[in-house]
Design a protein around this motif. Structure first.
Motif, PDB file in Angstrom:
ATOM      1  N   UNK A 157       0.828  -1.209   0.000  1.00 23.10           N
ATOM      2  CA  UNK A 157       0.000   0.000   0.000  1.00 23.10           C
ATOM      3  C   UNK A 157       0.862   1.258   0.000  1.00 23.10           C
ATOM      4  N   UNK A 158       1.828   1.277   0.914  1.00 26.39           N
ATOM      5  CA  UNK A 158       2.704   2.441   1.028  1.00 26.39           C
ATOM      6  C   UNK A 158       3.491   2.656  -0.265  1.00 26.39           C
ATOM      7  N   UNK A 169      -5.451   7.864  -5.373  1.00 30.68           N
ATOM      8  CA  UNK A 169      -5.669   6.495  -5.839  1.00 30.68           C
ATOM      9  C   UNK A 169      -7.030   6.043  -5.346  1.00 30.68           C
ATOM     10  N   UNK A 170      -7.887   5.675  -6.308  1.00 30.68           N
ATOM     11  CA  UNK A 170      -9.230   5.262  -5.918  1.00 30.68           C
ATOM     12  C   UNK A 170      -9.144   3.893  -5.241  1.00 30.68           C
ATOM     13  N   UNK A 171     -10.137   3.622  -4.440  1.00 37.35           N
ATOM     14  CA  UNK A 171     -10.126   2.418  -3.621  1.00 37.35           C
ATOM     15  C   UNK A 171      -9.930   1.146  -4.451  1.00 37.35           C
ATOM     16  N   UNK A 194      -4.873   0.840   6.056  1.00 38.37           N
ATOM     17  CA  UNK A 194      -4.449   2.247   6.078  1.00 38.37           C
ATOM     18  C   UNK A 194      -4.316   2.718   7.531  1.00 38.37           C
ATOM     19  N   UNK A 195      -5.262   2.304   8.348  1.00 39.59           N
ATOM     20  CA  UNK A 195      -5.245   2.660   9.775  1.00 39.59           C
ATOM     21  C   UNK A 195      -3.961   2.111  10.432  1.00 39.59           C
ATOM     22  N   UNK A 218     -10.676   7.869  -2.272  1.00 40.56           N
ATOM     23  CA  UNK A 218      -9.564   6.963  -1.959  1.00 40.56           C
ATOM     24  C   UNK A 218      -8.534   7.639  -1.085  1.00 40.56           C
ATOM     25  N   UNK A 219      -7.245   7.389  -1.399  1.00 42.03           N
ATOM     26  CA  UNK A 219      -6.163   7.908  -0.565  1.00 42.03           C
ATOM     27  C   UNK A 219      -5.082   8.530  -1.424  1.00 42.03           C
ATOM     28  N   UNK A 220      -4.274   9.377  -0.797  1.00 42.11           N
ATOM     29  CA  UNK A 220      -3.235  10.097  -1.529  1.00 42.11           C
ATOM     30  C   UNK A 220      -2.064  10.389  -0.624  1.00 42.11           C
ATOM     31  N   UNK A 221      -0.859  10.312  -1.200  1.00 43.49           N
ATOM     32  CA  UNK A 221       0.343  10.819  -0.520  1.00 43.49           C
ATOM     33  C   UNK A 221       0.866  11.964  -1.375  1.00 43.49           C
ATOM     34  N   UNK A 222       1.182  13.091  -0.744  1.00 46.31           N
ATOM     35  CA  UNK A 222       1.663  14.241  -1.542  1.00 46.31           C
ATOM     36  C   UNK A 222       3.189  14.310  -1.552  1.00 46.31           C
TER      37      UNK A 222
END
Ligand code: CA
Length: 222
Positions: A157-158, A169-171, A194-195, A218-222
């Motif tokens: 994931x990371x 990134x969509x789920x 993610x948690x 979803x989730x994002x890293x900047x």
């Protein structure tokens, strides 16, 4: 020794290319159809793949899509006609490069070297983001210079989020990238992981600075 998987159904071309590549110091695995090519890609752990597009049993584009999802290996496609080339470029085949027949050996060798160079850069990459350092080659992660142990899913994931920095990134994408195309489990698995990641990486997991939630997406890293 660098291992190349060559999948080409034209016997003379396959034999000639294999001999030429061996003469250049590469170890060469060969297959004459897509299904055998897929077996060899899975069992032979090649460093680079060369797939002809028109192949019996499993065509080169499908083969390319499967292999590129399963492993991080550079793939060069061989195409016969420019009409075919349009499809190769147009479709998201997962190929790194393509080469149109007929081609010279020196051109192929140059493409091979450059694909291998890009691949090794990719696998050697160590990314730093604030207090977090991720080493893609050794699958190790550090936070504030202290190593953090991640499960393979957490690392996946990371790594996926880090490689796509700045992109939401969509789920479904994350689930298929990390858990596989045929993921049919509880989609909340993603949120649980993610948690866990946040608990290991973030100073305050309830106010994440690294992995941002994009609500409903979803989730994002900047
Ligand atoms: Ca062919």
């Amino acid at each position: 020794m660098t291992k190349i998987l060559l999948v080409e159904d034209e016997g003379i071309l396959r034999t000639t290319l294999a001999q030429q590549l061996e003469a250049e110091g590469y170890q060469v695995l060969t297959a004459a159809d897509g299904e055998r090519g897929l077996e060899l890609a899975r069992e032979g752990s090649p460093d680079l793949c060369i797939f002809d597009v028109m192949l019996p049993r499993l065509d080169g584009l499908s083969l390319c899509r499967i292999v590129s999802k399963e492993q991080e290996v550079p793939i060069i496609l061989l195409t016969a006609r420019s009409a075919e080339m349009d499809r190769v470029i147009g479709l998201d085949s997962g190929a790194d490069d393509y080469i149109v027949k007929p081609f010279g050996l020196s051109e192929l060798l140059a493409r091979i070297r450059s694909a291998l160079r890009r691949a090794s850069k990719h696998s050697e990459t160590v990314l730093r983001l604030g207090p977090v350092v991720i080493d893609f080659a050794s699958h190790r992660v550090w936070v504030n210079d202290k190593e953090v142990k991640l499960s393979s899913k957490e690392f996946g994931l990371l790594a996926t989020l880090m490689r796509n920095r700045g992109i939401v990134l969509v789920r479904d994408t994350l689930l298929s990238e990390v858990w596989g195309m045929d993921f049919e489990g509880d989609p909340r698995t993603l949120d649980v992981h993610i948690r866990w990641l946040r608990m290991k990486l973030e100073a305050d997991p309830d106010r994440p600075e690294l992995i941002k939630t994009v609500r409903g997406v979803g989730y994002r890293i900047d």
